[in-house]
Design a protein around this motif. Structure first.
Motif, short mmCIF file in Angstrom:
data_model
loop_
_atom_site.label_atom_id
_atom_site.label_comp_id
_atom_site.label_asym_id
_atom_site.label_seq_id
_atom_site.Cartn_x
_atom_site.Cartn_y
_atom_site.Cartn_z
N ASN A 153 1.01 -1.22 0.08
CA ASN A 153 -0.16 0.09 0.13
C ASN A 153 0.77 1.63 -0.02
OD1 ASN A 153 -2.51 -1.29 0.19
ND2 ASN A 153 -1.91 -2.01 2.11
N ASP A 154 0.38 2.23 -0.51
CA ASP A 154 1.10 3.45 -0.77
C ASP A 154 0.58 4.39 0.72
OD1 ASP A 154 -1.25 4.57 -1.82
OD2 ASP A 154 -0.60 4.62 -3.64
N TRP A 213 -2.43 4.28 3.10
CA TRP A 213 -2.28 4.35 4.66
C TRP A 213 -3.05 5.35 5.27
CZ3 TRP A 213 -0.40 1.39 8.25
CH2 TRP A 213 0.09 1.92 9.39
N LYS A 214 -3.35 6.68 4.45
CA LYS A 214 -4.08 7.76 4.88
C LYS A 214 -5.67 7.40 5.16
CE LYS A 214 -1.03 11.54 3.26
NZ LYS A 214 -1.04 12.62 2.44
N GLU A 215 -5.84 6.52 4.09
CA GLU A 215 -7.47 6.33 3.93
C GLU A 215 -7.51 5.25 5.25
OE1 GLU A 215 -10.22 3.50 0.98
OE2 GLU A 215 -8.90 5.29 0.29
N PRO A 244 -0.91 6.54 17.03
CA PRO A 244 0.36 7.07 17.91
C PRO A 244 1.93 7.04 17.18
CG PRO A 244 -0.82 4.74 18.14
CD PRO A 244 -1.45 5.42 17.06
N ARG A 245 2.32 8.06 17.78
CA ARG A 245 3.78 8.39 17.06
C ARG A 245 4.75 7.11 17.07
NH1 ARG A 245 5.30 14.31 17.51
NH2 ARG A 245 7.31 13.40 17.00
N ASN A 246 4.22 6.14 17.94
CA ASN A 246 5.23 4.93 17.98
C ASN A 246 4.87 4.00 16.96
OD1 ASN A 246 3.32 4.35 19.55
ND2 ASN A 246 4.51 3.50 21.32
N LEU A 247 3.74 3.79 16.47
CA LEU A 247 3.36 3.31 15.30
C LEU A 247 4.15 3.63 14.05
CD1 LEU A 247 -0.16 1.49 14.65
CD2 LEU A 247 1.51 2.03 12.86
N LEU A 248 5.04 3.03 13.62
CA LEU A 248 6.09 3.65 12.58
C LEU A 248 5.80 2.92 11.24
CD1 LEU A 248 8.90 3.38 15.10
CD2 LEU A 248 7.76 5.37 14.42
N ARG A 249 5.23 3.53 10.38
CA ARG A 249 5.08 2.98 9.03
C ARG A 249 6.46 2.96 8.08
NH1 ARG A 249 3.69 4.58 4.02
NH2 ARG A 249 2.67 2.66 2.60
N SER A 250 6.84 1.68 7.50
CA SER A 250 7.75 1.85 6.56
C SER A 250 7.35 1.13 5.32
CB SER A 250 8.83 0.81 7.26
OG SER A 250 10.08 1.45 6.53
N THR A 251 8.04 1.54 4.27
CA THR A 251 8.03 0.86 2.84
C THR A 251 9.23 0.21 2.24
OG1 THR A 251 7.69 2.59 1.65
CG2 THR A 251 5.68 1.99 2.79
N LEU A 252 9.10 -0.46 1.10
CA LEU A 252 10.34 -0.80 0.46
C LEU A 252 10.45 0.50 -0.53
CD1 LEU A 252 9.93 -4.34 -0.96
CD2 LEU A 252 11.44 -3.33 0.61
N SER A 253 11.46 0.92 -0.90
CA SER A 253 12.04 1.92 -1.68
C SER A 253 11.50 1.25 -2.93
CB SER A 253 13.41 2.13 -1.87
OG SER A 253 14.00 2.83 -3.02
N LEU A 254 10.96 2.38 -3.97
CA LEU A 254 10.77 1.87 -5.13
C LEU A 254 11.70 1.17 -6.24
CD1 LEU A 254 8.12 4.84 -6.03
CD2 LEU A 254 7.62 2.39 -5.44
N ASP A 255 13.29 1.88 -5.68
CA ASP A 255 14.21 1.14 -6.43
C ASP A 255 14.76 0.21 -5.92
OD1 ASP A 255 14.28 3.64 -7.82
OD2 ASP A 255 15.41 4.74 -6.29
#
Length: 175
Positions: free
Chosen positions: A34-35, A39-41, A49-60
């Motif tokens: 998901n982009d 995530w916003k939706e 919470p600030r300690n729920l940290l979202r990360s993704t893979l780089s498009l590269d």
């Protein structure tokens, strides 16, 4: 469901019926498919919470050589953020429809072995989401239906699944 579990850990309280026995703790939520807009939706109108940290893979990202670098990257992110709980959503996306990939099950198995080692060596709690669609219609399902690829479940401590309630498009149950 994975998001509700992440909220429960991050907030240290019951969220959507899922409780947390500990104090609020950082959670690393790695979202492979998901982009930012998705995530916003998902979090619309919610104070995340600030300690729920979202990360993704780089498009590269080099998807042909992803397995060897993913576990060390997770470990580095945990060290940077202090997270001891990691949610990987959804590993099926990593290898599905990958150009030139002929043995998706072997790739998945290799990744699960590395994640298993990460958990054992560093004590990081991992929730791995994998979509293993074996929809047989509306017959009750068993562990064989949930397992999808044995390369995913072989290294799991627990396996659970969600299914649709017969006759109720919105209803789900967990097994």
């Amino acid at each position: 469901l994975a998001f509700q579990i992440a909220l429960a850990i991050a907030e240290g309280r019951t969220v959507g019926g899922f409780g947390s026995e500990g104090e609020p703790a950082p959670v690393l939520y790695i979202d492979f498919e998901n982009d930012v807009e998705d995530w916003k939706e998902r979090t619309s109108g919610m104070k995340v919470p600030r300690n729920l940290l979202r990360s993704t893979l780089s498009l590269d990202a080099d998807f042909d050589n992803l397995t060897p670098v993913l576990a060390p990257s997770i470990l580095a992110e945990c060290a940077r953020t202090g997270a001891r709980s990691v949610i990987l959503d959804n590993i099926s996306w990593l290898f599905s429809d990958a150009p030139g990939k002929t043995d998706i099950h072997r790739e998945t198995g290799a990744l699960m072995k590395r994640l298993h080692a990460l958990r054992k060596q560093h004590g990081i709690a991992l929730l791995v989401v994998a979509h293993t669609n074996k929809d047989k219609g509306f017959t009750p399902f068993t562990l064989a239906d949930v397992s999808g690829s044995s390369n995913v479940t072989r290294y799991a401590q627990s396996v659970f699944s969600l299914a649709q309630v017969y006759g109720d498009e919105q209803g789900r149950y967990m097994k």
